[in-house]
Design a protein around this motif. Sequence first.
Motif, PDB file in Angstrom:
ATOM      1  N   ILE A 264       0.742  -1.160  -0.114  1.00  0.00           N
ATOM      2  CA  ILE A 264       0.009   0.122   0.114  1.00  0.00           C
ATOM      3  C   ILE A 264       0.657   1.220  -0.143  1.00  0.00           C
ATOM      4  N   SER A 265       1.918   1.219   0.787  1.00  0.00           N
ATOM      5  CA  SER A 265       2.902   2.601   1.031  1.00  0.00           C
ATOM      6  C   SER A 265       3.488   2.818  -0.483  1.00  0.00           C
ATOM      7  N   LEU A 392     -12.770   5.665  -3.321  1.00  0.00           N
ATOM      8  CA  LEU A 392     -12.393   4.306  -2.906  1.00  0.00           C
ATOM      9  C   LEU A 392     -10.997   4.193  -3.065  1.00  0.00           C
ATOM     10  N   VAL A 393     -10.587   5.008  -4.316  1.00  0.00           N
ATOM     11  CA  VAL A 393      -9.096   4.948  -4.471  1.00  0.00           C
ATOM     12  C   VAL A 393      -8.178   5.458  -3.111  1.00  0.00           C
ATOM     13  N   ALA A 398      -4.978   4.257   1.848  1.00  0.00           N
ATOM     14  CA  ALA A 398      -4.988   4.451   3.281  1.00  0.00           C
ATOM     15  C   ALA A 398      -3.965   3.521   3.965  1.00  0.00           C
ATOM     16  N   SER A 399      -3.447   4.210   4.812  1.00  0.00           N
ATOM     17  CA  SER A 399      -2.442   3.299   5.749  1.00  0.00           C
ATOM     18  C   SER A 399      -2.814   2.339   6.348  1.00  0.00           C
ATOM     19  N   GLU A 400      -4.414   2.600   6.880  1.00  0.00           N
ATOM     20  CA  GLU A 400      -4.873   1.634   7.701  1.00  0.00           C
ATOM     21  C   GLU A 400      -6.198   1.343   6.948  1.00  0.00           C
ATOM     22  N   GLY A 447       0.281  -7.803  -7.934  1.00  0.00           N
ATOM     23  CA  GLY A 447       0.781  -7.263  -9.036  1.00  0.00           C
ATOM     24  C   GLY A 447       0.894  -5.824  -9.326  1.00  0.00           C
ATOM     25  N   ASN A 448       0.623  -5.272 -10.438  1.00  0.00           N
ATOM     26  CA  ASN A 448       0.401  -3.884 -10.828  1.00  0.00           C
ATOM     27  C   ASN A 448      -0.914  -3.607 -11.066  1.00  0.00           C
ATOM     28  N   ARG A 449      -2.066  -4.479 -10.859  1.00  0.00           N
ATOM     29  CA  ARG A 449      -3.388  -4.353 -11.137  1.00  0.00           C
ATOM     30  C   ARG A 449      -3.817  -3.138 -10.305  1.00  0.00           C
ATOM     31  N   PRO A 450      -3.870  -3.026  -9.136  1.00  0.00           N
ATOM     32  CA  PRO A 450      -4.231  -1.856  -8.140  1.00  0.00           C
ATOM     33  C   PRO A 450      -3.876  -0.532  -8.580  1.00  0.00           C
ATOM     34  N   LEU A 451      -2.710  -0.360  -9.175  1.00  0.00           N
ATOM     35  CA  LEU A 451      -2.094   0.789  -9.600  1.00  0.00           C
ATOM     36  C   LEU A 451      -2.427   1.267 -11.036  1.00  0.00           C
ATOM     37  N   ILE A 452      -2.841   0.213 -11.823  1.00  0.00           N
ATOM     38  CA  ILE A 452      -3.324   0.515 -13.077  1.00  0.00           C
ATOM     39  C   ILE A 452      -4.698   1.084 -12.979  1.00  0.00           C
ATOM     40  N   MET A 453      -5.580   0.355 -12.228  1.00  0.00           N
ATOM     41  CA  MET A 453      -6.959   0.935 -11.901  1.00  0.00           C
ATOM     42  C   MET A 453      -7.125   2.063 -11.264  1.00  0.00           C
TER      43      MET A 453
END
Length: 467
Positions: A264-265, A392-393, A398-400, A447-453
Amino acid sequence: MFATATRNFVEEVDPGGLLIPVRSLNDVITLLTVVVRQKRFWFWQKPKHLPTDFTLNDILTGDTITPGVIETDFIKYNGTYGDNIQGTMDANFIHSNVNMEGKESSKLQSSFGSLKKDEVDVRKLLQDSKNRVLDMSHCLIQQTRKNRQVFSIVKERIVTCQPCCVIEEVQQTGQCAGTLSLCGPNSPKLSLKDNGSLSKDSNVTMEIPTNTTLAYALIELEVKHDGRYELCLMSNTKGGFEVDSPAGLQSVTDLASVLKNPEISRLRQELDGLRAHFQRLATLPSSIKSSLLQVITAVLEDRTALGALQSTLDRMLLDKNADVADVPLAHKENIQTVLDVLAESDKGSEESATVLSAVHLVTSALDELTTDCLAALRLCCSADVLKILDLLVKSITASEESPASGADPAALTEDILSSIEHLLASSKVTLRNDGDALRTEINHNPGNRPLIMCIALRGLYSLAHCL
């Protein structure tokens, strides 16, 4: 049509695997065809593969190699993909009201029938490649080496066994009704009514001949200074041209492994690093943002249109060439609209992030999404839903674990909520509805999926709102 059909096919039979869908019927791909892996702009993008007109034998010195070929039955494939979109709008003013309604349904049917798989006998190819040398003076090698791209050869392909077809059916209907009433102490009593309707149907059939390649898999080559080469047999071994220093060779292969498993960070750090691009979009005049959002939403309906836009922006970033001569006629109007907006927006700009690079960032992320994700996202492109998606992004990064503050599930229709859930799930993010709040959680090994979305959603939100 063909590119969408082959991409759907690969997503079904080999998701996340080695198969690469063929993009055009003009691409003649046989075993040992040389394919160039093109360098991409963003590290998280999937490699772009460009089939060439040459085979391995064309760039070899000495005798030709005769590969051993293993032919097996693959599967029988018939797929139908479709979606239905319906929307209404009512606007009431003091002396007038407008009602608009639109419906669209589309269906893509891919009847490929029985398919076979042709494979190179890799053991024999490995033996035949011993002490063989590439012709380093060949123009293809010179051009590829200059741009530090990577050579691959086709080791496997999925081929049609009989004539088959792809059928696309689209139905669009729209209605508009309005009334205007004028009345007052100094005006006559007047009432105007107008009703209009629009319908459009299309049915296109594409006949595909026998022995057409639908998808293929590659082996990359590691090429030495003197033209000797090695086959990269393991998936974690990357090819490339040997350079003067070990560090240089490493730079060709390390890009894809920079962020295999982002925490997440790290996800938050990457998005913060792209903040200037999102800010550049958000500060554009409202009319320009509206035009860009409208075009991008339109190309989400057609994977081919999105690909054509992406290829045009790639060329602009590489050589500033904005020529749309090679763009299919059906997509020229939308792409020209984007080019006109970019030319006007970046004129005299000294911003570190240009509108061109910002739009390219967003379309690159969209191009990485699956076809069904694009369909789900298309339903979520209204300003209100994009605002919830941006919340939602923020919750994802969020850190927690915390609820997406302000994202009220009661404000969403069941269809929209289902689309959001599917969109996040395909990006390895779980959406939980606690009744009065929405929560998100990144799954294991995303993988990279959350970043891409997140890039796609933050970019669309930037065009719909001010950050």
